[in-house]
Design a protein around this motif. Sequence first.
Motif, PDB file in Angstrom:
ATOM      1  N   ASP A 191      -9.955  66.783  16.959  1.00 30.40           N
ATOM      2  CA  ASP A 191     -11.392  67.540  16.714  1.00 30.40           C
ATOM      3  C   ASP A 191     -12.249  67.167  15.771  1.00 30.40           C
ATOM      4  OD1 ASP A 191     -10.981  69.688  18.281  1.00 30.40           O
ATOM      5  OD2 ASP A 191      -9.956  71.424  16.730  1.00 30.40           O
ATOM      6  N   THR A 192     -11.780  66.284  14.633  1.00 33.05           N
ATOM      7  CA  THR A 192     -12.757  65.769  13.882  1.00 33.05           C
ATOM      8  C   THR A 192     -12.818  64.134  13.905  1.00 33.05           C
ATOM      9  OG1 THR A 192     -11.014  65.377  12.170  1.00 33.05           O
ATOM     10  CG2 THR A 192     -12.412  67.359  12.098  1.00 33.05           C
ATOM     11  N   LEU A 193     -12.109  63.634  14.762  1.00 37.08           N
ATOM     12  CA  LEU A 193     -12.253  62.044  15.103  1.00 37.08           C
ATOM     13  C   LEU A 193     -13.649  61.514  15.328  1.00 37.08           C
ATOM     14  CD1 LEU A 193     -10.705  59.579  15.350  1.00 37.08           C
ATOM     15  CD2 LEU A 193      -9.996  60.044  17.589  1.00 37.08           C
ATOM     16  N   LYS A 194     -14.278  62.163  16.106  1.00 38.07           N
ATOM     17  CA  LYS A 194     -15.677  61.767  16.276  1.00 38.07           C
ATOM     18  C   LYS A 194     -16.732  61.589  15.161  1.00 38.07           C
ATOM     19  CE  LYS A 194     -16.229  63.751  21.037  1.00 38.07           C
ATOM     20  NZ  LYS A 194     -17.140  64.769  21.880  1.00 38.07           N
ATOM     21  N   GLU A 195     -16.347  62.117  13.984  1.00 37.05           N
ATOM     22  CA  GLU A 195     -17.183  62.316  12.894  1.00 37.05           C
ATOM     23  C   GLU A 195     -16.744  60.973  12.004  1.00 37.05           C
ATOM     24  OE1 GLU A 195     -16.127  65.992  11.210  1.00 37.05           O
ATOM     25  OE2 GLU A 195     -16.364  66.828  13.110  1.00 37.05           O
ATOM     26  N   GLN A 196     -15.472  60.336  12.279  1.00 35.54           N
ATOM     27  CA  GLN A 196     -14.955  59.530  11.323  1.00 35.54           C
ATOM     28  C   GLN A 196     -15.898  57.961  11.468  1.00 35.54           C
ATOM     29  OE1 GLN A 196     -12.899  60.717   9.130  1.00 35.54           O
ATOM     30  NE2 GLN A 196     -13.005  62.663  10.512  1.00 35.54           N
ATOM     31  N   HIS A 197     -15.675  57.203  10.334  1.00 39.25           N
ATOM     32  CA  HIS A 197     -16.177  55.793  10.534  1.00 39.25           C
ATOM     33  C   HIS A 197     -14.970  55.126  11.162  1.00 39.25           C
ATOM     34  CE1 HIS A 197     -18.063  52.001   9.279  1.00 39.25           C
ATOM     35  NE2 HIS A 197     -16.888  51.763   8.790  1.00 39.25           N
ATOM     36  N   ILE A 198     -15.474  54.215  12.210  1.00 38.63           N
ATOM     37  CA  ILE A 198     -14.670  53.449  13.160  1.00 38.63           C
ATOM     38  C   ILE A 198     -15.448  52.396  13.232  1.00 38.63           C
ATOM     39  CG2 ILE A 198     -13.312  53.374  15.239  1.00 38.63           C
ATOM     40  CD1 ILE A 198     -13.030  56.481  15.190  1.00 38.63           C
ATOM     41  N   ASP A 199     -14.516  51.195  13.459  1.00 35.24           N
ATOM     42  CA  ASP A 199     -15.410  50.127  13.906  1.00 35.24           C
ATOM     43  C   ASP A 199     -14.546  48.988  14.375  1.00 35.24           C
ATOM     44  OD1 ASP A 199     -13.968  48.513  11.914  1.00 35.24           O
ATOM     45  OD2 ASP A 199     -15.355  48.432  10.337  1.00 35.24           O
ATOM     46  N   MET A 200     -15.063  47.891  14.622  1.00 28.76           N
ATOM     47  CA  MET A 200     -14.023  46.843  15.545  1.00 28.76           C
ATOM     48  C   MET A 200     -12.716  46.388  14.886  1.00 28.76           C
ATOM     49  SD  MET A 200     -16.753  43.463  15.549  1.00 28.76           S
ATOM     50  CE  MET A 200     -15.995  42.563  16.627  1.00 28.76           C
ATOM     51  N   PHE A 201     -12.489  46.556  13.652  1.00 27.16           N
ATOM     52  CA  PHE A 201     -11.429  46.369  12.871  1.00 27.16           C
ATOM     53  C   PHE A 201     -10.538  47.408  12.613  1.00 27.16           C
ATOM     54  CE2 PHE A 201     -14.974  43.804  10.981  1.00 27.16           C
ATOM     55  CZ  PHE A 201     -14.640  42.784  11.730  1.00 27.16           C
ATOM     56  N   SER A 202     -10.814  48.226  13.362  1.00 25.84           N
ATOM     57  CA  SER A 202      -9.834  49.635  13.097  1.00 25.84           C
ATOM     58  C   SER A 202      -8.990  49.837  14.395  1.00 25.84           C
ATOM     59  CB  SER A 202     -10.713  51.046  13.227  1.00 25.84           C
ATOM     60  OG  SER A 202     -12.016  50.918  12.315  1.00 25.84           O
ATOM     61  N   THR A 203      -7.816  50.389  14.091  1.00 23.27           N
ATOM     62  CA  THR A 203      -6.774  50.796  15.128  1.00 23.27           C
ATOM     63  C   THR A 203      -6.649  52.356  14.884  1.00 23.27           C
ATOM     64  OG1 THR A 203      -5.590  48.521  14.946  1.00 23.27           O
ATOM     65  CG2 THR A 203      -4.525  50.363  15.644  1.00 23.27           C
ATOM     66  N   ILE A 204      -6.474  52.922  15.966  1.00 25.43           N
ATOM     67  CA  ILE A 204      -6.422  54.505  15.992  1.00 25.43           C
ATOM     68  C   ILE A 204      -5.113  54.789  16.613  1.00 25.43           C
ATOM     69  CG2 ILE A 204      -7.351  56.599  16.799  1.00 25.43           C
ATOM     70  CD1 ILE A 204      -9.948  55.105  16.946  1.00 25.43           C
ATOM     71  N   ILE A 205      -4.229  55.694  15.941  1.00 23.47           N
ATOM     72  CA  ILE A 205      -3.277  56.271  16.427  1.00 23.47           C
ATOM     73  C   ILE A 205      -3.361  57.739  16.543  1.00 23.47           C
ATOM     74  CG2 ILE A 205      -0.633  56.293  16.118  1.00 23.47           C
ATOM     75  CD1 ILE A 205      -0.693  53.809  14.681  1.00 23.47           C
ATOM     76  N   ILE A 206      -3.006  58.224  17.778  1.00 24.15           N
ATOM     77  CA  ILE A 206      -3.139  59.546  18.099  1.00 24.15           C
ATOM     78  C   ILE A 206      -1.682  60.319  18.185  1.00 24.15           C
ATOM     79  CG2 ILE A 206      -4.163  61.459  19.789  1.00 24.15           C
ATOM     80  CD1 ILE A 206      -6.566  59.123  20.223  1.00 24.15           C
ATOM     81  N   GLY A 207      -1.398  61.170  17.582  1.00 24.56           N
ATOM     82  CA  GLY A 207      -0.022  61.631  17.713  1.00 24.56           C
ATOM     83  C   GLY A 207       0.235  62.493  19.056  1.00 24.56           C
TER      84      GLY A 207
END
Lengths: 247, 247
Positions: free
Chosen positions: B211-227
């Motif tokens: 629900d709050t993922l869209k608000e986070q700071h994310i860039d090309m050096f980020s990896t995201i893991i969704i449970g």
Amino acid sequence: MSAKIYVVGLGPGDRKDMTLRCLDALEESEVIIGYSKYIELIKQYYGHKKLVTSPMKKEVDRCIETINTALSDGGKTVALISSGDSGIYGMAGVLLETADKMKFEGEIEIIPGVTSLCASASILGAPVVHDFAVISLSDLLTPLSIIEKRLRLAAEGDFVIGIYNPKSKKRTEYVDMAVDIILKHRSGKTPVGIVRNACREDETCTICTLDTLKEQHIDMFSTIIIGNSQSYESLGKIITPRGYKFD
Amino acid sequence: MSAKIYVVGLGPGDRKDMTLRCLDALEESEVIIGYSKYIELIKQYYGHKKLVTSPMKKEVDRCIETINTALSDGGKTVALISSGDSGIYGMAGVLLETADKMKFEGEIEIIPGVTSLCASASILGAPVVHDFAVISLSDLLTPLSIIEKRLRLAAEGDFVIGIYNPKSKKRTEYVDMAVDIILKHRSGKTPVGIVRNACREDETCTICTLDTLKEQHIDMFSTIIIGNSQSYESLGKIITPRGYKFD
């Protein structure tokens, strides 16, 4: 009191595929705990330490022992080892769950390693390279219906598919089931690689197709990688193109 | 004539997360070739070697240069480096494809490394542990319709989802798209981890929810893991249970 637990991924098994951080953690640990097969892999280097072997299917007991050892004698440094990466079907999860339940307040450091998908892929050529799904065929902890559903959806999505735990002595028919499910969405000519004991002395590697996968020798030490619709075999290697253009 | 190419996965970046085989290969190589950011990572240790930087989006040219260098002066040993694992969105595929097209007959050894999913997971706790899918949001080489389809199927299959290349400077809206697709199959309360520069000095780690993922700071050096549907957050860590029973 300084209780410290390293949860260590050894990589595929050979010392040369361990990271410096893994080797430093093993060196620093007073006690190393793991399933007997993994203790066997490192025994020659760490015979001077206390090595504790623990049977398969006793993962929770192994974590309790790890935590109790770390808490003993005013605090010890203990390594809990897995092969591959400790966070992929490894001990990281069950150790954190056990630590939560035991209200363990010492330090826990999870050390990543080279997972079997990467080790096996490096031997087969470049079969992954694009989007992929990894599925374990072990139904010890996962209902068969979920395994079937994931195989179907991964096949439908044209993911490269990595299969862990394809067979055990008692569970021999699930590879055939997986082939039947995947064949509904992917050509029988799709290249498939089977790597047994990746990056170890007794490593074996077979390249076949989805159509002939059922006939191959596969056991609990094998990892299977099934190409996507673009994968091809060339000069004994499987290549999945990323999509680069060649002039 | 002994032309040899090592395709090397450096792991997340810090020397301590490199394998002994990776370090041996770099030591043995006369020339090390890679994207400038990766050459930067190893420059301090291998400044005495010939280091060749190559721009992004010039991967085929980089492979041609690697092969021509290996073939020069009667044969050289050359390392072509990627971060993470060389077979996961790395250089192994395009190098093998280029070698095929150039009919390169020298030796090629692919050296696996710790991929970003494993490095990031180790920092977040144990978010993977069960079946997972890895999807790159980069549409440079993959049609957007395929990316969308894979996100939908991975969400439907309750796979833990690892997202590589979530954003670039020009491509900023795909994380929002991914969230919208995954929310159709998974609770907004699902824990999500974002790791930037995993296992490097400037590493950052954020735990949020779908629900709050869209608000986070994310860039090309980020990896995201969704449970997956069973994942939970406890004491600042994400845990995905494998299914072990606790008494």
